[in-house]
Design an enzyme around this catalytic site. Structure first.
Site, PDB file in Angstrom:
ATOM      1  N   HIS A 193       3.804  -1.694  -8.398  1.00  0.00           N
ATOM      2  CA  HIS A 193       2.662  -2.602  -8.238  1.00  0.00           C
ATOM      3  C   HIS A 193       1.501  -2.007  -7.454  1.00  0.00           C
ATOM      4  O   HIS A 193       0.493  -2.674  -7.252  1.00  0.00           O
ATOM      5  CB  HIS A 193       3.139  -3.885  -7.547  1.00  0.00           C
ATOM      6  CG  HIS A 193       3.627  -3.632  -6.148  1.00  0.00           C
ATOM      7  ND1 HIS A 193       4.737  -2.861  -5.882  1.00  0.00           N
ATOM      8  CD2 HIS A 193       3.143  -4.002  -4.942  1.00  0.00           C
ATOM      9  CE1 HIS A 193       4.915  -2.782  -4.570  1.00  0.00           C
ATOM     10  NE2 HIS A 193       3.970  -3.472  -3.986  1.00  0.00           N
ATOM     11  N   ASP A 194       1.659  -0.781  -6.986  1.00  0.00           N
ATOM     12  CA  ASP A 194       0.599  -0.166  -6.182  1.00  0.00           C
ATOM     13  C   ASP A 194      -0.153   0.953  -6.904  1.00  0.00           C
ATOM     14  O   ASP A 194      -1.153   1.444  -6.388  1.00  0.00           O
ATOM     15  CB  ASP A 194       1.204   0.420  -4.889  1.00  0.00           C
ATOM     16  CG  ASP A 194       1.660  -0.659  -3.911  1.00  0.00           C
ATOM     17  OD1 ASP A 194       1.042  -1.737  -3.896  1.00  0.00           O
ATOM     18  OD2 ASP A 194       2.625  -0.410  -3.164  1.00  0.00           O
TER      19      ASP A 194
ATOM     20  N   GLU B 276      10.839   1.768   1.129  1.00  0.00           N
ATOM     21  CA  GLU B 276       9.575   2.406   0.785  1.00  0.00           C
ATOM     22  C   GLU B 276       9.148   3.234   1.989  1.00  0.00           C
ATOM     23  O   GLU B 276       8.859   2.683   3.048  1.00  0.00           O
ATOM     24  CB  GLU B 276       8.495   1.363   0.463  1.00  0.00           C
ATOM     25  CG  GLU B 276       7.173   2.009   0.107  1.00  0.00           C
ATOM     26  CD  GLU B 276       5.955   1.108   0.311  1.00  0.00           C
ATOM     27  OE1 GLU B 276       4.910   1.359  -0.301  1.00  0.00           O
ATOM     28  OE2 GLU B 276       6.039   0.144   1.106  1.00  0.00           O
TER      29      GLU B 276
ATOM     30  N   ASP C 172       9.811  -2.803   2.740  1.00  0.00           N
ATOM     31  CA  ASP C 172       8.403  -2.437   2.700  1.00  0.00           C
ATOM     32  C   ASP C 172       8.079  -1.498   3.869  1.00  0.00           C
ATOM     33  O   ASP C 172       8.486  -1.747   4.996  1.00  0.00           O
ATOM     34  CB  ASP C 172       7.582  -3.736   2.834  1.00  0.00           C
ATOM     35  CG  ASP C 172       6.113  -3.539   2.512  1.00  0.00           C
ATOM     36  OD1 ASP C 172       5.799  -3.114   1.398  1.00  0.00           O
ATOM     37  OD2 ASP C 172       5.269  -3.838   3.397  1.00  0.00           O
TER      38      ASP C 172
ATOM     39  N   ASP D 162      12.297  -8.505  -1.464  1.00  0.00           N
ATOM     40  CA  ASP D 162      11.400  -7.611  -0.743  1.00  0.00           C
ATOM     41  C   ASP D 162      11.454  -8.013   0.725  1.00  0.00           C
ATOM     42  O   ASP D 162      11.327  -9.189   1.049  1.00  0.00           O
ATOM     43  CB  ASP D 162       9.972  -7.763  -1.288  1.00  0.00           C
ATOM     44  CG  ASP D 162       9.219  -6.448  -1.298  1.00  0.00           C
ATOM     45  OD1 ASP D 162       9.221  -5.775  -0.252  1.00  0.00           O
ATOM     46  OD2 ASP D 162       8.617  -6.107  -2.338  1.00  0.00           O
TER      47      ASP D 162
HETATM   48  C1  GLC Z   1       3.531  -1.576   0.695  1.00  0.00           C
HETATM   49  C2  GLC Z   1       3.434  -2.446  -0.527  1.00  0.00           C
HETATM   50  C3  GLC Z   1       2.005  -2.805  -0.749  1.00  0.00           C
HETATM   51  C4  GLC Z   1       1.526  -3.571   0.451  1.00  0.00           C
HETATM   52  C5  GLC Z   1       1.732  -2.762   1.730  1.00  0.00           C
HETATM   53  C6  GLC Z   1       1.547  -3.609   2.953  1.00  0.00           C
HETATM   54  O1  GLC Z   1       2.900  -0.362   0.513  1.00  0.00           O
HETATM   55  O2  GLC Z   1       4.012  -1.804  -1.631  1.00  0.00           O
HETATM   56  O3  GLC Z   1       1.824  -3.543  -1.917  1.00  0.00           O
HETATM   57  O4  GLC Z   1       0.161  -3.873   0.312  1.00  0.00           O
HETATM   58  O5  GLC Z   1       3.035  -2.255   1.808  1.00  0.00           O
HETATM   59  O6  GLC Z   1       2.577  -4.539   3.088  1.00  0.00           O
END
Ligand code: GLC
Ligand code: CA
Length: 545
Positions: free
Chosen positions: A333-334, A269, A207, A106
């Site tokens: 995970h979100d 993402e 991320d 990540d």
């Molecule tokens: C992304 C991650 C999340 C995190 C956020 C800030 O959305 O998937 O889990 O809290 O970024 O880094």
């Protein structure tokens, strides 16, 4: 699986996301760790009885004060002691590669932890050499630089008494945003990326990649009065996200990846308001000269309805065309786990099988989330156990993301074989039924079904490389599509309903074939489809003649 230039490994891979705190605790502190993962690698790949995945994406394992459980990094070139150390990591990498499993890290470089030495320096004085590594705005306390708000609540600007300035944070106050306009920042990050590439990691998940750049003039976002409960949802994020400068950085990043052997990959993402479009993520792949893939999250918000899924698939096929490779995700995970999102009455496992069959037979790279293969659910977690900063802040309006992060259930023991002590989040209440040990023994379990599907995908080139033709897309009960590779044709039929369903023959479709996999019929039998009739929640995958 042979790779060639048109089909690098990541296009044919099944990628499995591990949330490291929750996979397996090896040293009895109640928190998952890398040694735990090493102990469970055979479960994932390398033996005949393994799940059969091809790559693992690890949510962050770097040193972190854990204000956002690792998404706040205080040292980019090390491993958090909770998870192990650099040697454990190297062993993990070696053990993965020994099983032909790729390892994806990540990459969280929109922001660092507020305890990262860069930020500690940056906030120490207005003329510190690292001052400009973050986004600072001098001002008066109480007079915010602009109207930007943090995705995790409140203003995105935090007053810093010492230097009488505001710093910008798109997420929590413990996650100050880096200033990507500063060439030194870019250089430091790129060096760090090389550090991991040199170690041999196979790819990165980026991320919130669409947050890196913000408007240089810090212009106010226009208000959106019609949407959303949270302040964040009541703005059009045109100045704090998706800025054009991002693409230059991604082009350079891609060149760096491509300069290494072995098809190092990237998946971004791209956050957008649900349910989102396929177009925006695709735009971060450029002309296939930026990211290799960008997550399509729309399935996370798609209701249990084959027509709705068909629309998402159709849109992705259309927007990505032949240039960008598609991908699909049902859980991460979100978000609440899809087992819970889709279950109705006693039909949980049946629906999960339909969902799995779809995920693993569509054109594109499937991302699995640890535990979905045994049907882990998202449970109600009492307030006193809540760990997620979002859950703590918004309870009970929004209970947070802990319900997607409960420990993996390996056995029916007290702590589900995850740990010898009480873990950091509660063990699932249904661990008796939903655990690996039990489901490994049951040929009709969800776990066995995932294995069969993954192995079928490995065997059938059309399922990995074939084009996709939606055949039944506006039926309220059934989804049907073909995967076509050279002369091979595979037909996937999914009955989303709890009744038997028939439908008339489809023009231009040969209906003679052999069953490759079915939840209801014997495999390897010849089958002639006249009037198609599917059993309730039937999965039927046929190889057509
Ligand atoms: C992304 C991650 C999340 C995190 C956020 C800030 O959305 O998937 O889990 O809290 O970024 O880094
Ligand atoms: Ca541990």
């Amino acid at each position: 699986m042979n790779s060639n230039s048109n089909f690098p490994w990541w296009k044919e891979a099944v990628i499995y996301q591990i949330y490291p705190r929750s996979f397996k605790d090896s040293n009895g502190d109640g928190i998952g760790d890398l040694q735990g993962v090493i102990e469970k690698l055979d479960y994932l790949a390398g033996t005949e009885n393994s799940l059969g995945i091809d790559a693992i994406w690890f949510s962050p394992i770097y040193p972190s004060p854990m204000f956002d459980f690792g998404y706040d990094i205080s040292d980019y070139e090390n491993i958090d002691p909770i998870f192990g150390d650099m040697d454990t990591f190297k062993t993990l990498l070696k053990e993965c590669h020994a099983r032909n499993v790729k390892l994806i890290m990540d990459l969280v470089v929109n922001h660092t932890s507020h305890l990262h030495p860069w930020f500690v320096e940056s906030r120490s004085s207005r003329d510190n050499p690292k001052r400009d590594w973050y986004i600072w705005k001098d001002g008066k306390k109480g007079k915010l630089p602009n109207n930007w708000v943090a995705a995790f609540g409140g203003s995105a600007w935090e007053w810093d008494e010492k230097t009488e300035s505001y710093y910008y944070h798109a997420f929590t106050v413990e996650q100050p945003d880096l200033n990507w306009r500063n060439p030194e920042v870019k250089k430091a990050i790129f060096n760090m990326i090389q550090f991991w590439l040199d170690l041999g990691v196979d790819g990165f998940r980026l991320d919130v990649v669409n947050y890196y750049f913000k408007d240089a003039e810090l212009r106010n976002n226009p208000r959106n009065f019609f949407k959303g409960l949270r302040e964040y949802e009541r703005q059009y994020h045109i100045y704090d996200r998706n800025r054009p400068e991002t693409h230059d950085v991604l082009k350079e990043f891609r060149k760096l990846l491509d300069s290494y052997p072995g098809d190092r990959m990237s998946v971004g993402e791209v956050y957008q308001e649900p349910p989102g479009t396929a177009k925006l993520p695709a735009s971060f792949c450029g002309n296939n000269d930026e990211l290799h893939m960008a997550f399509n999250f729309t399935f996370l918000y798609t209701k249990w309805n084959p027509e709705a899924f068909a629309k998402v698939i159709e849109e992705q096929e259309r927007e990505l065309g032949d240039i960008i490779w598609p991908n699909y995700t049902l859980s991460n995970h979100d978000q609440p786990r899809h087992f819970s999102r889709y279950k109705k009455g006693k039909s949980g496992v049946q629906r999960a099988k339909i969902a799995a069959a779809m995920l693993l037979t569509l054109r594109g790279t499937p991302f699995l989330y640890y535990g979905e293969e045994i049907g882990m659910e998202s449970e109600w977690i009492p307030k006193k156990y809540i760990q997620d900063p979002l859950g703590k802040r918004y309870w009970p309006l929004f209970v947070g993301r802990d319900r997607a992060r409960q420990p993996m259930c390996w056995t029916n023991e007290e702590y589900a074989g995850f740990s010898k002590v009480e873990p950091w989040l509660p063990i699932s209440k249904n661990k008796e039924l939903i655990n690996v040990m039990r489901q490994e023994q049951e040929p009709t379990s969800l776990l066995s079904f995932y294995k069969t599907l993954i192995h079928l995908r490995k065997k059938e080139i059309a399922l990995r490389r074939g084009s996709l033709r939606l055949i039944i897309k506006d039926n309220p009960y059934i989804l049907g599509y073909e995967r076509i590779y050279e002369s091979e044709k595979i037909l996937v039929l999914l009955n989303f309903s709890d009744r038997e369903r028939r439908f008339p023959p489809i023009p231009n479709l040969s209906l003679k074939g052999k069953i490759l996999l079915s939840t209801h019929r014997a495999e390897n039998t010849n089958y002639e489809l006249g009037m198609i009739q599917l059993y309730p929640y039937e999965v039927n995958i046929l190889k057509l003649e």
